[in-house]
Design an enzyme around this catalytic site. Structure first.
Site, short mmCIF file in Angstrom:
data_model
loop_
_atom_site.label_atom_id
_atom_site.label_comp_id
_atom_site.label_asym_id
_atom_site.label_seq_id
_atom_site.Cartn_x
_atom_site.Cartn_y
_atom_site.Cartn_z
N LYS A 4 5.07 9.71 8.55
CA LYS A 4 4.87 9.29 9.92
C LYS A 4 5.93 9.78 10.89
O LYS A 4 5.82 10.85 11.45
CB LYS A 4 4.75 7.76 9.98
CG LYS A 4 3.57 7.21 9.15
CD LYS A 4 3.51 5.70 9.24
CE LYS A 4 2.42 5.11 8.36
NZ LYS A 4 1.07 5.45 8.76
N TYR A 7 0.85 -1.19 0.00
CA TYR A 7 0.00 0.00 0.00
C TYR A 7 0.88 1.23 0.00
O TYR A 7 1.80 1.35 0.82
CB TYR A 7 -0.90 0.00 1.24
CG TYR A 7 -1.79 1.21 1.38
CD1 TYR A 7 -2.87 1.39 0.53
CD2 TYR A 7 -1.56 2.16 2.37
CE1 TYR A 7 -3.71 2.50 0.66
CE2 TYR A 7 -2.38 3.26 2.51
CZ TYR A 7 -3.45 3.43 1.65
OH TYR A 7 -4.27 4.53 1.79
N ASP A 48 9.33 2.70 -0.60
CA ASP A 48 8.32 3.35 0.23
C ASP A 48 8.67 3.04 1.69
O ASP A 48 8.38 1.96 2.20
CB ASP A 48 6.93 2.81 -0.12
CG ASP A 48 5.83 3.41 0.75
OD1 ASP A 48 6.15 4.08 1.76
OD2 ASP A 48 4.64 3.20 0.44
#
Length: 429
Positions: free
Chosen positions: A267, A144, A239
């Site tokens: 994050k 994702y 990623d």
């Protein structure tokens, strides 16, 4: 466990917010029931609006390696807020944060700050296409990379949980530019390059899959991706929105010794505040406006609150012993959980990389999406609620990662392991 206030809020929310939540996995549809509305967090714990206390293994889905409301982070944000919350203009701390990122990741010469992991990945793909002059990208089923149109093709995370791997509203013509390979299977990547040898701009991958549960890269997988992309003139994008500064200070690329061309982050580089970034080699990053023709902009990019929190977080993460402590805590937790499952004779597998982990209701081994999907999601839902009732907050989905922080104490871990044993016993009744 009381949930009266959470239930009331959830009912109100469903009148004004689709599904009552602002991100699908929070709806608890995968595990059923009412999501607790969190009122506050401190250290390794969170409290909901009904006063229930939980040992938290979500950590806002990964970035809170220092725990909730770490005083250094809170102080940094408060001091920044006192001077103004947004300017849409350069601030000193964004330069500091950019320098820290580039110093930590040898593959990153320059970095552009954005507002989320989704925005970082979306921008990285645009940059790869601009740099190579090609249109197609390769992603992996179950990985994702945010909710940008071209990436919601066989996605993991919430899309996997809710059985909607390809979102409505994504034009077929656009989705056709995304080619899907199998994670940990190099042959599936080579087949795509054989079919489109001069059309693929980039391969984007979670170096450690964290959105179909934690699935580590197989031996030689990341090296193989580096070799294949280089031989075809395509770029390799890591990623590291989850893994960056979580599995090691320099991210998964440092842990595995692989240098991607572009890295996306999020994050943790904002200490839990909304932030993201993408960076890479100087010749690639010089394609980004205003230096080059690849346009990307954002009023809140480099927001003073987020970058202040990021600088404070990365400074704390460099303190001696932080990663050793995270590793030791994660080992103690996962070994204890594994023992509890073995004692209960419950088929299970625990995958762990550094301080991120997933326990699957599946005898394993688990190295691929197909194996992940064989896990018993129904019994996980029962287990989730049994743990919640015992004051332990884990991911409300079988297909997500858990995280420890330096705030988790030995007592927290012992209490959690005991709760696992009790929860498993309750499932047998």
């Amino acid at each position: 466990m009381q949930q009266q206030r959470s239930q009331q809020l959830f009912e109100r929310a469903q009148r004004f917010i689709p599904g009552g939540v602002n991100s699908p996995v929070r709806s608890f549809r995968a595990v059923e029931g009412t999501p607790p509305f969190i009122a506050r967090g401190n250290g390794a714990r969170v409290w909901d609006v009904d006063g229930n206390e939980y040992i938290d293994y979500l950590g806002s889905w990964g970035p809170l390696a220092l725990g909730h409301a770490h005083p250094v982070i809170v102080d940094a944000v408060q001091r920044a807020a006192a001077d103004g919350t947004s300017f849409g203009a350069p601030v000193e701390q964004e330069v500091q944060l950019a320098e820290m990122i580039c110093q930590a990741l040898p593959s990153v010469d320059m970095v552009r700050l954005v507002n989320s992991g989704t925005e970082a990945c979306m921008s990285a793909l645009r940059l790869a296409r601009a740099f190579t002059g090609r249109s197609k990208i390769v992603k992996f089923a179950g990985n994702y990379h945010g909710h940008a149109d071209g990436l919601l093709v066989q996605a993991g995370s919430g899309a996997l949980t809710h059985g909607v791997p390809t979102s409505a509203g994504v034009p077929e013509s656009y989705a056709a530019e995304t080619l899907v390979a199998a994670y940990n299977e190099l042959e599936s990547v080579q087949i795509l390059f054989d079919a489109w040898p001069s059309d693929i701009a980039a391969v984007i991958v979670e170096p450690v899959a964290g959105n179909m549960g934690v699935v580590p890269p197989a031996d030689g997988f990341l090296d193989g991706l580096r070799r294949i992309t280089e031989s075809h003139g395509a770029l390799l994008i890591f990623d590291e929105v989850i893994t960056g500064f979580r599995v090691a200070y320099g991210g998964a690329q440092t842990l595995y010794g692989i240098a991607p061309d572009i890295t996306t982050m999020g994050k943790i580089i904002g200490g839990g505040l909304p932030v993201g970034a993408y960076g890479g080699r100087a010749d690639i990053m010089q394609m980004v406006a205003p230096l080059g023709p690849m346009y990307q902009a954002g009023t809140l990019s480099g927001n003073p609150l987020a970058v202040a929190a990021g600088v404070a977080t990365l400074t704390e993460m460099q303190r001696p012993g932080v990663y050793d402590q995270l590793e030791a805590t994660a080992v103690r937790l996962t070994e204890g959980i594994a023992h509890a499952f073995a004692t209960a004779e419950m088929p299970s597998t625990i995958n762990r990389v550094a301080s991120m982990f997933t326990g699957f209701f599946n005898p394993g081994p688990i190295t691929s999406l197909a194996q992940v999907e064989q896990s018993d999601a129904a019994i996980y839902g029962r287990y989730f609620h049994a743990m919640l009732e015992r004051g332990v907050y884990i991911a409300p989905s079988q297909f997500e990662a858990g995280f420890v922080s330096i705030a988790h104490t030995a007592s927290d871990i012992d209490r959690t392991i005991a709760a696992v044993g009790e929860a498993l016993s309750s499932l047998e009744r």
